[in-house]
Design an enzyme around this catalytic site. Structure first.
Site, PDB file in Angstrom:
ATOM      1  N   GLY A 295       0.890  -1.272  -0.012  1.00  0.00           N
ATOM      2  CA  GLY A 295      -0.063   0.027   0.112  1.00  0.00           C
ATOM      3  C   GLY A 295       0.800   1.242   0.074  1.00  0.00           C
ATOM      4  O   GLY A 295       1.871   1.171   0.248  1.00  0.00           O
TER       5      GLY A 295
ATOM      6  N   HIS B 290       7.811  -8.035  -3.840  1.00  0.00           N
ATOM      7  CA  HIS B 290       6.330  -8.273  -3.964  1.00  0.00           C
ATOM      8  C   HIS B 290       6.337  -9.419  -5.053  1.00  0.00           C
ATOM      9  O   HIS B 290       6.780  -9.553  -6.044  1.00  0.00           O
ATOM     10  CB  HIS B 290       5.833  -7.425  -5.067  1.00  0.00           C
ATOM     11  CG  HIS B 290       5.524  -5.818  -4.328  1.00  0.00           C
ATOM     12  ND1 HIS B 290       4.121  -5.696  -4.093  1.00  0.00           N
ATOM     13  CD2 HIS B 290       6.315  -4.870  -4.119  1.00  0.00           C
ATOM     14  CE1 HIS B 290       3.984  -4.604  -3.406  1.00  0.00           C
ATOM     15  NE2 HIS B 290       5.302  -3.928  -3.444  1.00  0.00           N
TER      16      HIS B 290
ATOM     17  N   GLU C 195       3.943 -11.159  -6.124  1.00  0.00           N
ATOM     18  CA  GLU C 195       2.768 -11.341  -7.008  1.00  0.00           C
ATOM     19  C   GLU C 195       3.127 -10.778  -8.342  1.00  0.00           C
ATOM     20  O   GLU C 195       2.303 -11.178  -9.447  1.00  0.00           O
ATOM     21  CB  GLU C 195       1.552 -10.595  -6.374  1.00  0.00           C
ATOM     22  CG  GLU C 195       1.539  -8.967  -6.399  1.00  0.00           C
ATOM     23  CD  GLU C 195       2.404  -8.602  -5.095  1.00  0.00           C
ATOM     24  OE1 GLU C 195       3.201  -9.312  -4.679  1.00  0.00           O
ATOM     25  OE2 GLU C 195       2.072  -7.439  -4.598  1.00  0.00           O
TER      26      GLU C 195
ATOM     27  N   ASP D 158     -18.811 -11.717 -22.331  1.00  0.00           N
ATOM     28  CA  ASP D 158     -19.245 -11.782 -21.024  1.00  0.00           C
ATOM     29  C   ASP D 158     -20.641 -11.898 -20.857  1.00  0.00           C
ATOM     30  O   ASP D 158     -21.188 -12.864 -20.139  1.00  0.00           O
ATOM     31  CB  ASP D 158     -18.833 -10.434 -20.640  1.00  0.00           C
ATOM     32  CG  ASP D 158     -17.175 -10.090 -20.457  1.00  0.00           C
ATOM     33  OD1 ASP D 158     -16.388 -11.239 -20.864  1.00  0.00           O
ATOM     34  OD2 ASP D 158     -16.752  -8.721 -20.287  1.00  0.00           O
TER      35      ASP D 158
ATOM     36  N   LYS E 104     -11.105 -12.144 -16.813  1.00  0.00           N
ATOM     37  CA  LYS E 104     -11.583 -12.289 -18.217  1.00  0.00           C
ATOM     38  C   LYS E 104     -11.260 -13.658 -18.748  1.00  0.00           C
ATOM     39  O   LYS E 104     -11.963 -14.419 -19.413  1.00  0.00           O
ATOM     40  CB  LYS E 104     -10.966 -11.022 -19.087  1.00  0.00           C
ATOM     41  CG  LYS E 104     -11.282 -10.979 -20.542  1.00  0.00           C
ATOM     42  CD  LYS E 104     -12.640 -10.437 -20.660  1.00  0.00           C
ATOM     43  CE  LYS E 104     -13.079 -10.178 -22.289  1.00  0.00           C
ATOM     44  NZ  LYS E 104     -14.351  -9.470 -22.194  1.00  0.00           N
TER      45      LYS E 104
ATOM     46  N   CYS F  19       5.428  -6.217   1.567  1.00  0.00           N
ATOM     47  CA  CYS F  19       5.675  -4.780   1.739  1.00  0.00           C
ATOM     48  C   CYS F  19       4.938  -3.825   2.683  1.00  0.00           C
ATOM     49  O   CYS F  19       5.301  -4.192   3.866  1.00  0.00           O
ATOM     50  CB  CYS F  19       5.371  -4.162   0.324  1.00  0.00           C
ATOM     51  SG  CYS F  19       6.096  -2.646   0.076  1.00  0.00           S
ATOM     52  N   TYR F  20       3.961  -3.185   2.268  1.00  0.00           N
ATOM     53  CA  TYR F  20       3.462  -2.476   3.646  1.00  0.00           C
ATOM     54  C   TYR F  20       2.777  -3.472   4.428  1.00  0.00           C
ATOM     55  O   TYR F  20       2.928  -3.054   5.502  1.00  0.00           O
ATOM     56  CB  TYR F  20       2.126  -1.763   3.134  1.00  0.00           C
ATOM     57  CG  TYR F  20       1.238  -1.035   4.099  1.00  0.00           C
ATOM     58  CD1 TYR F  20       1.570   0.576   4.405  1.00  0.00           C
ATOM     59  CD2 TYR F  20       0.281  -1.421   4.764  1.00  0.00           C
ATOM     60  CE1 TYR F  20       1.103   1.068   5.243  1.00  0.00           C
ATOM     61  CE2 TYR F  20      -0.533  -0.748   5.750  1.00  0.00           C
ATOM     62  CZ  TYR F  20       0.087   0.705   6.064  1.00  0.00           C
ATOM     63  OH  TYR F  20      -0.726   1.106   7.009  1.00  0.00           O
TER      64      TYR F  20
END
Ligand code: XMP
Length: 532
Positions: free
Chosen positions: A50, A177, A179, A236, A388, A77-78
């Protein structure tokens, strides 16, 4: 389920994404979420990064109850700083220099016996690749001291506490990070946390999702409930409509509004696929004249065009909904239409629920879209947990033809925002023909799936040309093709010159009223994908 608490990092949703890739279901909620208000017990909790400093007055903090819930926690991180700050508020300080970009970690091994959990986070991440230890840093603050009974599990040359773990239980923090793809072994770290530390179940598969979702829809709608939803022929809305049809059959009413701005033969094709192949209860409304007469005379204000198209759509849809409701009420076992289907996807949900800072309210996903506020209907959003590419997998699972599953997106305002300037029936005819030629050439060249979106549009200017021996003064077609992963930024597609010349020749020869073709390779930014 793994709970991701979002402290507002631009990467937060990627954590959910990586977990789903492991078939572990995960949900992201704002960092202010109280554990007691959850109806389910998480197998583990991840605190995201964050933009704040934990020691600032207004900095967001997680519900302290998470540390007593007996579930593993990973702070990123944060999130690491938040965890350390929770245990002792002297642990975090402003870094001397901000650190963005690549770093290399060294892993420190510890655990034996009761402490063997300590090494689990980095278990097996040292593989044979040269760059296995490359990680992505993006932080200003850093840990200045270890919380008591924590040990260091990773360091970098700039961060003595790049990874930490509690010696007494499954609390972990990493400064980098995992991710983002720049962290080479990030997936392995997330997998270690989810599978080895939290023992999360790998049950997130599409066939299971279909069964669960059908059950949920049936319970929600009841035995007589009716649902209405707009379809466009895009992936969609088609997937959502097919799922509804599986769940409640003809008590789902799909509506396709033909606004006169669809592509060549599109309304008929969508009708054929949805009714004949997919068995969806579909009503097509031809409202072309209504749309086109309202657009007539609008020259130079794209926003006005969009508003007219959006507003007319709502009017047409609402009046059809009333008719369908009346007709449905007369059938044997039908009730009133109480539900509106929307194909909202997870990124829209995240966008509207994410944590936006201490002073801002947290919006709910019900703000997505403008139609529900005009209708006193409850929303049903079967795709709201999906990304998606998961929708595409779901489409394949539901037997939707691959051509439709992999179709390029087409905007709601249709050709209206691809014709720059006034929309007229003649320009629509020209754009439809040119677009059909361009797309069929792209398909025959085997390029369709390499391009994210392609179309022909028209500039409302006439240019001089020669046709036979005659001077002509006719319209200019613009061809556009882009590649992108998220449609937020995009690059013009680099066609072979010969391909473009071939398309140009066909369009100028076969479409009457065109004197020239131009190719628009503008990236986004500064351009947008559509013309208006
Ligand atoms: P732009 O032109 O903003 O487009 O770069 C990004 C993506 O969004 C689609 N788009 C729309 N889709 N209603 C839609 O349903 C709209 O008003 C709209 N405007 C743009 C566009 O086709 C591209 O995929």
């Amino acid at each position: 389920t793994i709970l991701v608490l979002d402290f507002g990092s631009q990467y937060s949703h990627l954590i959910t994404r990586r977990l789903r890739d492991l078939k572990v279901y995960s949900e992201m909620l704002p960092c202010t979420q109280k554990l007691a208000d959850l109806t389910w017990k998480p197998a583990g909790i991840i605190l995201s990064g964050g933009p704040y400093s934990v020691y600032e007055k207004d900095a967001p903090h997680a519900d302290p109850a998470i540390y007593d819930a007996g579930v593993p926690i990973l702070g990123i991180c944060y999130g690491l700083q938040e965890m350390a700050y929770h245990f002792d508020d002297k642990n975090v300080s402003a870094g001397e220099k901000r650190e963005y970009g690549h770093a290399n970690i060294r892993v420190e091994k510890h655990g034996k016996g009761e402490e063997s959990h300590i090494d689990k986070l980095f278990d097996g991440i040292e593989d044979d690749s040269q760059d296995w230890n490359e990680v992505w840093m993006s932080h200003g603050d850093k840990l200045s001291t270890l919380p008591s009974k924590f040990v260091t599990i990773a360091t970098t040359s700039n961060a003595p506490f790049a990874g930490i773990a509690a010696s007494y239980g499954p609390f972990y923090g990493i400064q980098f990070h995992p991710e983002v793809t720049h962290t080479r072994r990030g997936n392995a770290i997330i997998s270690n946390f989810a599978l080895k530390i939290c023992s999360a179940k790998q049950e997130w598969t599409m066939d299971k999702f279909v069964d669960q979702e059908i059950e949920r829809i049936r319970a929600l709608v009841g035995d007589k409930g009716q649902v209405i939803g707009a379809v466009s022929g895009g992936v969609d809305s088609t997937v959502a409509a097919k799922l509804m049809t599986r769940a409640i059959g003809d008590r789902f009413h799909a509506v396709l509004v033909d606004n006169g701005l669809l592509r060549l033969n599109e309304a008929e094709q969508v009708k054929e696929t949805l009714t004949k192949h997919l068995g969806i209860n579909l009503t097509v409304i031809d409202a072309s004249e209504q749309f086109l007469s309202k657009l007539s005379g609008i020259h130079d204000d794209p926003e006005k065009k969009r508003k007219i198209i959006g507003g007319t759509f709502i009017d047409v849809f609402l009046s059809k909904a009333k008719e369908i409701e009346k007709a449905a009420a007369n059938t044997a076992n039908a009730g009133p239409i109480e539900w509106l289907l929307q194909g909202t996807l997870y990124p829209d949900v995240i966008e509207s629920i994410s944590f936006k800072g201490p002073s801002q309210t947290i919006k709910t996903h019900h703000n997505v879209g403008g139609l529900p506020s005009k209708m006193s209907l409850k929303l049903i959003e079967p795709l709201r947990e999906l990304f998606k590419d998961e929708v595409r997998l779901l489409g394949a699972e539901l037997g939707i033809p691959p051509d439709l599953v992999w179709r390029h997106p087409f905007p709601g305002p249709g050709l209206g925002i691809r014709i720059v300037g006034e929309v007229t029936p003649e320009k629509i005819r020209i754009v439809r023909q040119a677009d059909s030629i361009f797309i069929s050439e792209i398909r025959s060249a085997g390029l369709y799936n390499q391009i994210s979106q392609a179309y022909a549009g028209l500039y409302s200017v006439k240019a001089v040309g020669v046709a036979g021996d005659k001077r002509v003064h006719e319209w200019v077609i613009v061809l556009r093709a882009v590649t992108t992963t998220d449609f937020m930024t995009a690059d013009g597609y680099e066609f072979e010159w010969g391909f473009l010349k071939g398309v140009m020749r066909r369009i100028c020869n076969e479409v009457s009223g065109v004197s020239r073709c131009v190719y628009d390779p503008t990236s986004k930014p500064p351009g947008t994908i559509e013309q208006e």
